[in-house]
Design an enzyme around this catalytic site. Structure first.
Site, PDB file in Angstrom:
ATOM      1  N   HIS A   1      -0.905  -6.705   1.346  1.00 54.14           N
ATOM      2  CA  HIS A   1      -2.211  -6.355   1.934  1.00 54.14           C
ATOM      3  C   HIS A   1      -3.264  -7.434   1.675  1.00 54.14           C
ATOM      4  CE1 HIS A   1      -3.072  -4.626  -2.180  1.00 54.14           C
ATOM      5  NE2 HIS A   1      -4.255  -5.127  -1.912  1.00 54.14           N
TER       6      HIS A   1
ATOM      7  N   ASP B   1       4.789  -3.616  -0.399  1.00 58.89           N
ATOM      8  CA  ASP B   1       3.487  -4.277  -0.409  1.00 58.89           C
ATOM      9  C   ASP B   1       3.544  -5.605  -1.165  1.00 58.89           C
ATOM     10  OD1 ASP B   1       0.818  -4.681   0.205  1.00 58.89           O
ATOM     11  OD2 ASP B   1       0.096  -3.647  -1.598  1.00 58.89           O
TER      12      ASP B   1
ATOM     13  N   SER C   1      -5.528  -7.466  -7.041  1.00 62.77           N
ATOM     14  CA  SER C   1      -4.278  -7.226  -6.322  1.00 62.77           C
ATOM     15  C   SER C   1      -3.434  -8.493  -6.261  1.00 62.77           C
ATOM     16  CB  SER C   1      -4.558  -6.745  -4.900  1.00 62.77           C
ATOM     17  OG  SER C   1      -5.146  -5.469  -4.911  1.00 62.77           O
TER      18      SER C   1
END
Length: 396
Positions: free
Chosen positions: A132, A162, A235
């Site tokens: 993402h 992901d 992230s």
């Protein structure tokens, strides 16, 4: 007169001896350690040594060595995208504004930038991050620990976990060291390294709060939960142990409001972050580097855990089939919704995560035997796995 004085002195000495013996007796019974220290037998240093040993086992005073070991392999990622916008302008005339509201302006291009982190896995430039972070980006730049900026190319992505693999044209890079025992245990001290909110590389500390967490964001989830602060920009960064060894890839922050009760507004929970276990991340990386994408075996069905029996607290082993994809291997052998699957190739199925991971690890073309119950009647089916389709075609 002289005799009476001697008698008095004798009585005083006798009483002192009796009192001293009594005190010694009480101390020997109720405080033997004090008696030893008064005697100078060396028990006090032993007690101090014990205290030092206990302190040493409580953990290091500083995690600077762990950070210096892992931090050079953690990078900042800047993903740039071109988006189309169409601004709205208020109509100048009051009557027209009442009728039309706002007028739309011309479509314009706008360049956006998202921030994230990544981890260098090889000295020749393979970087792992979250999918993402780079989705839709047409320009990806990687800021290295030494200040260099490198252009990155996407080697491959895996939406189901992901994860994404980038390649930068640099050599002799500081690769992360993966923990030899990659498992994470509840209570382990962990450090999260990343670029939260774009403020620059930051380290936060916490513990492993739980393992095996599922957030229903994708088909393959087995998250490590931690209370180490993980914010936007973290992230794709590293979750390392107290030795600076990688145990996970930071991926998500729990942002679902929780009820405050008494009619008050919901509150956002704090101290709940998630990371992808390094074993999963490494397996995805290896497949993407080798094939350009992840190859997974697939039976062609969706599962759910079997709910506990009436009055039971422990969950039953096995899974229940909740969907069979048309024309899939499962459909071809007549697997049905409601079937209970208990064994795969003779080995008990623990739960839906266990079955998904085991079938995914098998190569397409592999024949497996499924054993279970249909209406309390045992059955066994031989299924030939195929390659799992993209999520958009499976509906997963």
């Amino acid at each position: 007169m002289h005799s009476s004085k001697l008698h008095a002195i004798a009585v005083f000495v006798a009483r002192s001896i009796v009192v001293g013996l009594a005190v010694a007796f009480v101390l020997s019974v109720f405080a033997p350690g004090l008696v030893d220290r008064l005697r100078g037998t060396g028990s006090a240093p032993a007690t101090m040594a014990g205290a030092q040993t206990s302190y040493a086992r409580s953990g290091p005073v500083s995690y600077a060595d762990a950070v210096s070991r892992a931090s050079p392999a953690v990078v900042n990622i800047y993903a740039n995208r071109v988006t189309m916008t169409r601004p709205a302008y208020p109509v100048s005339d009051p009557l027209s504004r009442r009728l039309l509201g706002y007028a739309l302006g011309p479509i314009r291009q706008q360049r956006d930038q998202s921030l994230g982190s990544g981890v260098i896995f090889s000295t020749d430039g393979y970087v792992l991050t979250n999918n993402h972070v780079i989705t839709g980006a047409d320009d990806i730049q990687v800021l290295l620990d030494d200040g260099r900026v490198a252009q990155a190319q996407v080697t491959g992505t895996d939406a189901e976990t992901d994860l994404a693999v980038l390649k930068i044209a640099e050599h002799n890079l500081p690769a992360i060291e993966v923990a030899g025992d990659a498992s994470a245990d509840v209570g382990d001290v962990v450090l999260a390294i990343g670029n939260p909110a774009g403020v620059g590389k930051t380290v936060t500390m916490g513990i492993v709060s739980a393992t095996g967490r599922q957030l229903n964001m994708s088909a393959y989830e087995d998250f490590i939960q931690t209370d180490a602060a993980i914010n936007a920009g973290n992230s794709g960064g590293a979750l390392v142990n107290a030795l600076g060894e990688l145990i996970g890839i930071n991926t998500a922050v729990y942002n679902k409001p929780i009820s405050s009760g008494l009619g008050r507004a919901p509150e956002m929970p704090e101290g709940i972050g998630f990371a992808i276990p390094v074993a999963t991340a490494k397996a995805v990386l290896d497949q993407i580097v080798k094939h350009g994408h992840v190859i997974r075996g697939w039976i062609g069905a969706d599962y759910a855990d079997i709910p506990p029996a009436n009055g039971a607290t422990a969950r039953q082993q096995g899974v229940v089939v909740v969907r069979v994809v048309p024309e899939s291997p499962a459909a071809q052998v007549d697997l049905q919704v409601g079937d209970l699957l208990l064994k795969l190739d003779g080995v008990a199925i623990a739960d839906q995560v266990d079955l998904r991971n085991r079938e995914a690890a098998l190569a397409p073309g592999t024949k497996v035997r499924l054993e279970g119950l249909r209406g309390n009647v045992p059955f066994a089916l031989d299924v030939v796995l195929v390659q799992r389709p993209a999520p958009s075609t499976t509906g997963a």
